[in-house]
Write a protein that holds these residues in place. Structure first.
Motif, short mmCIF file in Angstrom:
data_model
loop_
_atom_site.label_atom_id
_atom_site.label_comp_id
_atom_site.label_asym_id
_atom_site.label_seq_id
_atom_site.Cartn_x
_atom_site.Cartn_y
_atom_site.Cartn_z
N SER A 1 0.87 -1.16 0.00
CA SER A 1 0.00 0.00 0.00
C SER A 1 0.91 1.22 0.00
O SER A 1 2.12 1.10 -0.14
N GLU A 2 0.35 2.42 0.13
CA GLU A 2 1.19 3.62 0.21
C GLU A 2 2.14 3.46 1.38
O GLU A 2 1.75 3.10 2.49
N ASP A 3 3.43 3.72 1.15
CA ASP A 3 4.43 3.39 2.16
C ASP A 3 5.33 4.59 2.44
O ASP A 3 5.25 5.63 1.80
N LEU A 4 6.22 4.41 3.44
CA LEU A 4 7.18 5.44 3.81
C LEU A 4 8.60 5.08 3.41
O LEU A 4 9.40 5.94 3.05
N PHE A 5 8.95 3.79 3.50
CA PHE A 5 10.34 3.40 3.36
C PHE A 5 10.90 3.66 1.96
O PHE A 5 12.12 3.76 1.79
N SER A 6 10.06 3.81 0.93
CA SER A 6 10.53 3.92 -0.44
C SER A 6 10.94 5.34 -0.83
O SER A 6 11.30 5.59 -1.98
N SER A 7 10.91 6.29 0.10
CA SER A 7 11.28 7.67 -0.22
C SER A 7 12.04 8.30 0.94
O SER A 7 11.54 8.33 2.07
N THR A 8 13.24 8.81 0.66
CA THR A 8 14.00 9.49 1.72
C THR A 8 13.29 10.78 2.14
O THR A 8 13.39 11.19 3.29
N SER A 9 12.56 11.40 1.22
CA SER A 9 11.82 12.60 1.56
C SER A 9 10.79 12.31 2.64
O SER A 9 10.66 13.05 3.63
N LYS A 10 10.04 11.20 2.48
CA LYS A 10 9.04 10.82 3.48
C LYS A 10 9.72 10.38 4.78
O LYS A 10 9.21 10.64 5.88
N LEU A 11 10.85 9.73 4.69
CA LEU A 11 11.57 9.29 5.89
C LEU A 11 12.12 10.49 6.67
O LEU A 11 12.14 10.47 7.90
N GLU A 12 12.55 11.53 5.95
CA GLU A 12 13.00 12.75 6.63
C GLU A 12 11.84 13.37 7.41
O GLU A 12 12.02 13.89 8.52
N GLY B 1 9.47 -3.95 4.04
CA GLY B 1 10.12 -3.34 2.87
C GLY B 1 11.52 -2.87 3.18
O GLY B 1 12.45 -3.05 2.39
N ALA B 2 11.70 -2.25 4.36
CA ALA B 2 13.03 -1.79 4.77
C ALA B 2 13.97 -2.98 4.97
O ALA B 2 15.16 -2.91 4.64
N ALA B 3 13.44 -4.08 5.51
CA ALA B 3 14.26 -5.28 5.72
C ALA B 3 14.71 -5.86 4.38
O ALA B 3 15.89 -6.21 4.20
N ILE B 4 13.78 -5.96 3.43
CA ILE B 4 14.13 -6.48 2.10
C ILE B 4 15.17 -5.57 1.44
O ILE B 4 16.09 -6.04 0.76
N ALA B 5 15.04 -4.26 1.64
CA ALA B 5 16.00 -3.32 1.07
C ALA B 5 17.41 -3.58 1.62
O ALA B 5 18.39 -3.58 0.86
N LEU B 6 17.53 -3.83 2.92
CA LEU B 6 18.84 -4.12 3.51
C LEU B 6 19.41 -5.43 2.96
O LEU B 6 20.61 -5.53 2.68
N VAL B 7 18.54 -6.42 2.81
CA VAL B 7 18.98 -7.70 2.26
C VAL B 7 19.50 -7.50 0.83
O VAL B 7 20.55 -8.04 0.46
N ASN C 1 11.89 10.09 -6.15
CA ASN C 1 12.78 10.09 -4.99
C ASN C 1 12.88 8.68 -4.46
O ASN C 1 11.88 8.01 -4.22
N TYR C 2 14.11 8.18 -4.30
CA TYR C 2 14.36 6.80 -3.89
C TYR C 2 14.71 6.75 -2.41
O TYR C 2 15.52 7.53 -1.92
#
Length: 561
Positions: free
Chosen positions: A37-48, A151-157, A436-437
């Protein structure tokens, strides 16, 4: 058949173990991608933005803690006074025998107890109020959920696998930079714990990274042996034993690499390794040979993609020697005063970098306009019908029309001046897409040209009117501290992000047929933030500026003049 049954049983055991970690269940490994669904981890802008939101929650908790501390002191005083009095008498009779002690007993259980009751009451009410306040704030401000954590876990992997990061360093918060990095190593504020490593190991297993899953489990054991008490060693060993068995069984029966799995080239079990010593010795010594300018299997394309992301060179020296940097003026008055600085990176297909195409003010404005509109990026579905979200593309994007700001019209004119192609009309080019990635943000290998079906009736009236995506101009709005390159597996090319520069290439032959040598992907962002803006230029309006050729495979020439 027996192997299939064993793997299904193991998978069920894994899911049970994943719940036991306490971070929540991971996605089923049978699925090729995680639907989000709409997420946060996929954008550094949203994470900031999440950093500021967490700060607001902490401020609420600080106020709550201060108030609670005052009430606790009232309760603690009562307990302390009671213990002080009771320690000096041997029985209740002796305590009440003295009229002063009897008076103090009554006072404690009336006046002072009223204070204790009030403190308990206020704490309970305040706790309920703070709980509701924090809950409402988290709901209204869109905090991350289980999908974000997964999603963040898969990104680290993926980062570990793509960049071949040292597992010990990674678990201790140390990231080794890429060839484009100005810093050799990046250090995190916090290390990963044993529970984190096991959680990541299970995600790796569920995604088919069996070799990586074993490494994560071993890292978790190392953490426990170093004093981490967040997790019992037995639980890790149970998972590790299963991961090793599946790893070796998969390697033995299916080989080291497939569509949904990967293993080491040799078994982890020493006994199995010794039984087939000659077989696995050959696998371990196999040498990678680039396969360029022709069709690649999915596995070959993935390997080329990952190697290019790490900065490995693939182009033969004789090919690289023919690539040049030059100035382009096109005899245009504007460019005569300020020529374009063009760098060739490939001639088959033709790919160039236009350095300093946009200035800092324009780059900043792009981000300011796009940030409020960012939403999860989508990509063409596997059946070609519509667009979907998945872990194939982890970023957020926004679409900007020229009417959104006068600056965008000026940039469109500059693109026309630079490329010689029309971009200002709706039929000439798409709106600006800004992306933004986020954590490990990437886009796996794909083509920008979309109209693969030879039957024109399979497309809507608008698509038939404007034609396919003739060319791509991609502007890097920021530098990236590590990773985040754009790579072309068939062409053997890596483009490292450079603030203000633009990558430009034709997606089609002059016949209008798609050039699959332009297949490209966005590498995971290892450290930092990546912003890009794409301008996709459509085919049909360019009949005077980019004319057809006489042969089906005739190519356009880039940046003449």
């Amino acid at each position: 058949m027996g192997s299939h049954v064993i793997n299904k049983r193991i998978m069920r055991q894994l899911i049970i173990l994943t719940f036991a970690v306490g971070y929540g269940a991971t996605e089923n490994s049978d699925l090729p991608s995680l639907q989000l669904s709409e997420d946060l981890f996929s954008s550094t802008s949203k994470l900031e933005g999440l950093v500021a939101k967490e700060q607001a929650v902490v401020q609420m908790l600080e106020m709550y803690a201060a108030e609670t501390k005052a009430h606790l002191q009232t309760i603690e005083r009562y307990i302390k006074e009671y213990k002080l009095v009771i320690s000096g008498v041997s029985s209740a009779h002796n305590l009440v025998a003295n009229p002063i002690d009897a008076y103090m007993l009554v006072k404690r259980t009336t006046v002072e107890w009223d204070g204790v009751e009030r403190a308990i009451y206020l704490m309970a009410n305040r706790s309920r109020g703070v709980f509701d306040q924090v809950l409402d704030f988290r709901h209204d401000q869109f905090f991350p959920n289980q999908e974000d954590l997964n999603g963040a876990a898969i990104a680290l992997v993926r980062l570990h696998d793509t960049y071949r990061l040292n597992m010990t360093d990674l678990a201790n918060g140390i990231l080794k930079g890429t060839p484009s990095s100005k810093t050799d190593y990046f250090h995190s504020q916090q290390d990963l714990g044993a529970r984190d490593c096991l959680f990541l190991g299970k995600h790796a297993f569920n995604r088919g990274y069996f070799d990586t899953a074993v490494q994560w489990a071993e890292a978790a054991i190392s953490k426990v042996e170093s004093g981490d008490e967040t997790l019992g060693k037995r639980e890790i060993l149970s998972f590790l034993d299963m991961a090793v068995r599946v790893h070796d069984e998969t390697l033995e029966r299916r080989g080291p690499l497939g569509a949904y799995w990967q293993t080491n080239p040799v078994p982890i079990d020493k006994h199995l390794r010794n039984i087939h010593k000659e077989k696995y010795s050959t696998l371990a010594k196999s040498k990678f040979i680039p396969k360029l300018w022709r069709e690649q299997t999915d596995d070959e394309e993935t390997e080329h993609y990952e190697r290019l992301c790490r900065g490995e060179k693939m182009l033969p020296a004789v090919v690289e020697a023919k690539l040049f940097c030059y100035h382009v003026t096109r005899n245009h008055p504007y460019l005569l005063l300020q020529p374009l600085k063009v760098e060739e990176t490939s001639r088959n297909p033709s790919i160039v970098i236009i350095h300093d195409l946009l200035n800092d003010g324009q780059l900043t404005k792009f981000k300011e306009l796009a940030e409020p509109k960012l939403h999860s990026s989508r990509h063409k579905s596997s059946n070609g019908q519509g667009f979907v979200k998945s872990m194939i593309r982890t970023s957020k994007n926004a679409w900007l029309e020229e009417s959104d700001d006068p600056m965008l019209s000026k940039i469109s004119k500059r693109i026309t001046t630079a490329t010689g192609l029309l971009v200002q009309e709706k039929t000439s080019a798409e709106d600006y897409q800004v992306a933004n990635y986020g954590i490990g943000g990437l886009y796996v290998t794909h083509t920008d040209h979309l109209m693969h079906n030879p039957d024109p009736n399979s497309y809507g009236p608008w698509e038939r009117l404007i034609g396919d995506r003739l060319a791509t101009l991609m502007v890097y709005l920021t530098d990236v501290e590590a990773g985040g390159a754009t790579v072309f597996p068939r062409a053997g090319v890596t483009l490292w992000p450079e603030k203000g520069a633009a990558a430009f290439w034709y997606n089609l032959y002059r016949s209008g047929e798609g050039d699959d040598n332009t297949r490209h992907g966005a590498c995971p962002v290892l450290h930092g933030s990546k912003w890009v803006s794409n301008k996709w230029i459509r085919y049909n309006d360019q009949f005077l500026t980019a004319q057809c050729g006489l042969h089906k495979l005739d190519k356009y020439r880039l940046m003449d003049g």
